[in-house]
Design an enzyme around this catalytic site. Structure first.
Site, PDB file in Angstrom:
ATOM      1  N   HIS A 122     129.275  55.059  78.699  1.00 15.26           N
ATOM      2  CA  HIS A 122     129.786  56.241  79.393  1.00 15.26           C
ATOM      3  C   HIS A 122     131.010  55.895  80.230  1.00 15.26           C
ATOM      4  CE1 HIS A 122     126.810  54.605  82.352  1.00 15.26           C
ATOM      5  NE2 HIS A 122     127.718  54.959  83.265  1.00 15.26           N
TER       6      HIS A 122
ATOM      7  N   HIS B 190     134.166  54.337  86.938  1.00 11.51           N
ATOM      8  CA  HIS B 190     133.841  53.125  86.177  1.00 11.51           C
ATOM      9  C   HIS B 190     133.636  53.425  84.699  1.00 11.51           C
ATOM     10  CE1 HIS B 190     129.663  54.475  87.312  1.00 11.51           C
ATOM     11  NE2 HIS B 190     129.366  54.057  86.094  1.00 11.51           N
TER      12      HIS B 190
ATOM     13  N   GLU C  89     130.578  48.548  84.484  1.00 11.64           N
ATOM     14  CA  GLU C  89     129.124  48.496  84.495  1.00 11.64           C
ATOM     15  C   GLU C  89     128.704  47.962  83.130  1.00 11.64           C
ATOM     16  OE1 GLU C  89     127.335  52.409  84.716  1.00 11.64           O
ATOM     17  OE2 GLU C  89     125.378  51.610  85.288  1.00 11.64           O
TER      18      GLU C  89
HETATM   19 CO    CO Z   1     127.498  54.338  85.202  1.00 11.31          CO
END
Ligand code: CO
Length: 134
Positions: free
Chosen positions: A7, A79, A130
């Protein structure tokens, strides 16, 4: 080592307005707002054919994204999340390569119930990363 883009997370000042932009203007499928108090955010998931966009808004007093929103009042990209097969192996490789793992270096349970770690943006082209074990 990294796999699919899981994502892209975008911090937004107004979740309802951001949902409407993605649903009405861009024609995407969006979820209902989902509060994640343990992460200090309320999120809307935008489902795309090949990945997801997470619209994030602060929840509670000491949300980890509050300062980001103060510095970026219009919102902005927060992010990227890449999938990995083995988060401990990935962490150890990244540390051996000199990358900084945020926090205490132990994986936490992320917004999808899976182990995640965050990596310092200064080590990754100015982008907070991440990694999520899938
Ligand atoms: Co995230």
């Amino acid at each position: 080592m990294i796999g699919r883009l899981n994502h892209v997370a975008i911090v937004v000042p107004d979740l309802a307005k951001a949902s409407a932009i993605y649903h009405d203007t861009l024609g995407a499928t969006v979820s209902a707002p989902l509060p994640l108090p343990e992460h200090g955010v309320i999120t809307v998931f935008v489902e795309l054919p090949n990945t997801k966009i997470e619209l994030l808004h602060p929840l509670g007093e000491d949300s980890p994204i509050q300062r980001f929103l103060e510095r970026n009042p219009d919102g902005g990209m927060h992010h990227l999340c890449y999938e990995v097969d083995d988060i401990i192996a990935a962490r150890d490789r990244l540390k051996a390569e000199g990358a900084r793992v945020l926090g205490d270096g132990e994986p936490r349970t992320g917004a999808h119930g899976k182990p995640v770690l965050f990596l310092h943006p200064k080590d990754f082209c100015g982008t907070l990363l991440e990694i999520e074990q899938v």
